[in-house]
Design an enzyme around this catalytic site. Sequence first.
Site, mmCIF file in Angstrom:
data_model
loop_
_atom_site.group_PDB
_atom_site.id
_atom_site.type_symbol
_atom_site.label_atom_id
_atom_site.label_comp_id
_atom_site.label_asym_id
_atom_site.label_seq_id
_atom_site.Cartn_x
_atom_site.Cartn_y
_atom_site.Cartn_z
ATOM 1 N N HIS A 1 23.787 37.663 35.549
ATOM 2 C CA HIS A 1 24.568 38.874 35.805
ATOM 3 C C HIS A 1 23.830 39.592 36.936
ATOM 4 O O HIS A 1 22.786 40.206 36.702
ATOM 5 C CB HIS A 1 24.657 39.753 34.550
ATOM 6 C CG HIS A 1 25.503 40.967 34.769
ATOM 7 N ND1 HIS A 1 26.744 41.121 34.196
ATOM 8 C CD2 HIS A 1 25.301 42.068 35.542
ATOM 9 C CE1 HIS A 1 27.272 42.280 34.601
ATOM 10 N NE2 HIS A 1 26.412 42.870 35.427
ATOM 11 N N HIS B 1 33.467 35.410 27.120
ATOM 12 C CA HIS B 1 32.962 36.103 25.927
ATOM 13 C C HIS B 1 33.941 35.837 24.792
ATOM 14 O O HIS B 1 35.096 36.260 24.854
ATOM 15 C CB HIS B 1 32.879 37.615 26.174
ATOM 16 C CG HIS B 1 31.965 37.957 27.308
ATOM 17 N ND1 HIS B 1 30.630 38.244 27.130
ATOM 18 C CD2 HIS B 1 32.184 38.021 28.643
ATOM 19 C CE1 HIS B 1 30.071 38.485 28.311
ATOM 20 N NE2 HIS B 1 30.993 38.354 29.250
ATOM 21 N N LYS C 1 21.030 32.732 30.036
ATOM 22 C CA LYS C 1 21.679 33.857 30.695
ATOM 23 C C LYS C 1 20.689 34.983 30.940
ATOM 24 O O LYS C 1 20.039 35.467 30.008
ATOM 25 C CB LYS C 1 22.824 34.361 29.806
ATOM 26 C CG LYS C 1 23.490 35.638 30.292
ATOM 27 C CD LYS C 1 24.338 35.402 31.546
ATOM 28 C CE LYS C 1 24.889 36.713 32.080
ATOM 29 N NZ LYS C 1 26.326 36.752 32.113
ATOM 30 N N HIS D 1 32.492 30.859 32.246
ATOM 31 C CA HIS D 1 31.932 32.161 31.798
ATOM 32 C C HIS D 1 32.967 32.866 30.921
ATOM 33 O O HIS D 1 33.964 33.380 31.422
ATOM 34 C CB HIS D 1 31.601 33.047 33.000
ATOM 35 C CG HIS D 1 31.023 34.390 32.630
ATOM 36 N ND1 HIS D 1 29.875 34.882 33.203
ATOM 37 C CD2 HIS D 1 31.417 35.340 31.751
ATOM 38 C CE1 HIS D 1 29.602 36.069 32.699
ATOM 39 N NE2 HIS D 1 30.532 36.383 31.811
ATOM 40 N N ASP E 1 35.200 35.393 32.840
ATOM 41 C CA ASP E 1 34.577 36.606 32.293
ATOM 42 C C ASP E 1 35.555 37.375 31.405
ATOM 43 O O ASP E 1 35.542 38.610 31.375
ATOM 44 C CB ASP E 1 34.018 37.517 33.397
ATOM 45 C CG ASP E 1 33.039 38.556 32.832
ATOM 46 O OD1 ASP E 1 32.578 38.387 31.694
ATOM 47 O OD2 ASP E 1 32.766 39.541 33.538
ATOM 48 N N HIS F 1 30.488 35.901 38.262
ATOM 49 C CA HIS F 1 31.526 36.900 38.555
ATOM 50 C C HIS F 1 31.241 37.695 39.822
ATOM 51 O O HIS F 1 31.091 38.917 39.790
ATOM 52 C CB HIS F 1 31.776 37.836 37.361
ATOM 53 C CG HIS F 1 30.560 38.273 36.585
ATOM 54 N ND1 HIS F 1 29.467 38.851 37.178
ATOM 55 C CD2 HIS F 1 30.286 38.231 35.257
ATOM 56 C CE1 HIS F 1 28.579 39.138 36.246
ATOM 57 N NE2 HIS F 1 29.045 38.773 35.077
HETATM 58 C C1 NCD Z 1 31.131 41.988 29.418
HETATM 59 C C2 NCD Z 1 31.256 42.239 27.922
HETATM 60 O O1 NCD Z 1 32.053 43.085 27.527
HETATM 61 O O2 NCD Z 1 30.572 41.548 27.147
HETATM 62 N N1 NCD Z 1 31.801 43.032 30.134
HETATM 63 C C3 NCD Z 1 32.291 42.971 31.386
HETATM 64 O O3 NCD Z 1 32.756 43.996 31.906
HETATM 65 N N2 NCD Z 1 32.324 41.833 32.065
HETATM 66 C C4 NCD Z 1 29.712 41.850 29.800
HETATM 67 C C5 NCD Z 1 29.508 41.285 31.180
HETATM 68 O O4 NCD Z 1 29.788 40.117 31.420
HETATM 69 O O5 NCD Z 1 29.064 42.034 32.059
HETATM 70 ZN ZN ZN Z 2 30.641 38.361 31.232
#
Ligand code: NCD
Ligand code: ZN
Length: 342
Positions: A134, A15, A97, A13, A245, A172
């Site tokens: 999520h 971003h 997702k 996971h 995450d 998460h």
């Molecule tokens: C994530 C994001 O910024 O894209 N933020 C986070 O706090 N984890 C989005 C998410 O995974 O909830």
């Molecule tokens: Zn995330």
Amino acid sequence: MQTLTIRRPDDWHVHLRDGEMLKLVAPFTARQFARAIVMPNLVPPLTAIGPAAAYRERIWESTGRDFRPLMTCYLTDETDPDVLAHGFDDDVWVAAKLYPANATTNSTFGVTDVRNIYPALERMQRTGMVLCIHGEVTDPEVDVFDREAAFIDRILGPLMRDLPELKIVLEHITTEQAADFVETAGPNLAATITPHHLMISRNAMFDRGLRPHFYCLPVAKREKHRLAIRRAATSGSPKFFLGTDSAPHSRKAKESACGCAGIFNAPYALEAYATVFDEEGALDRLEGFASVHGANFYGLPLNEGTVTLEKNETEVPDSLGLGTIELVPFLAGSELGWSLAD
Ligand code: NCD
Ligand code: ZN
């Protein structure tokens, strides 16, 4: 010096963002991990096969092709089951997702009622495509610290009864309820655990002042929950695996009157996990958590090759940058007990 060599790990996971931010952050993930499940919450979100394949190319421009981005489809109320099935057959999608609408960053196009995507989920159940969730309700009546537990009761439990063969990753996880629920559920449910939820409780956000770099969603919970997910992660159970995450936002966007949720942990993620597993006397279980359980759950081959960690102090820098972007990494300015050997 004590060392630990494990099979090359994966991040289930992450971003990676796009544009300049992608160029800055993706190499950190590719340095540590062979593969990563890449989140689709771009602006606009990744809901179609072509844009996801093009995004994968942009990731490769930043990482080189040794790294394998595993793409995910952002589910909306309108998701066409054929788009999921075709993208899965074409080796673009690895998972889809589910963001409950407005649960977190860039989730405004998310799902307003899980029943709206039952046709899509039924197709995924047939094809074996994984659903990443999520897991937080968005009901404003529910206290923000209770939203994960409420999601399990209200949404996840019923969903698993309706679609018992669907493979689901509850992502998460942050609570004792989630750890217990996942551990006792059948083999089609697993969970990822972040370094930050293993290392901080909610107190960290309020330590002698407001600490925006410890704010993420799901928000960190009480200490007893941190201890519960530490037990889960280090238990050796195949139902729990690594998912950072890592969610970068610029320093400006974090240090604001309405700061963004997300912790940027990609640069020292393995070092952080190793520190936790060492503290728990469970270094022998790090490889399962980081390199085996996730691939097995997704039905993907284990990676070839190894990485070596060394037990010596690593200092996390105060910030990292590229051009005009400045990022504050998780645990900026402090020391971790392990480092990744080159
Ligand atoms: C994530 C994001 O910024 O894209 N933020 C986070 O706090 N984890 C989005 C998410 O995974 O909830
Ligand atoms: Zn995330």
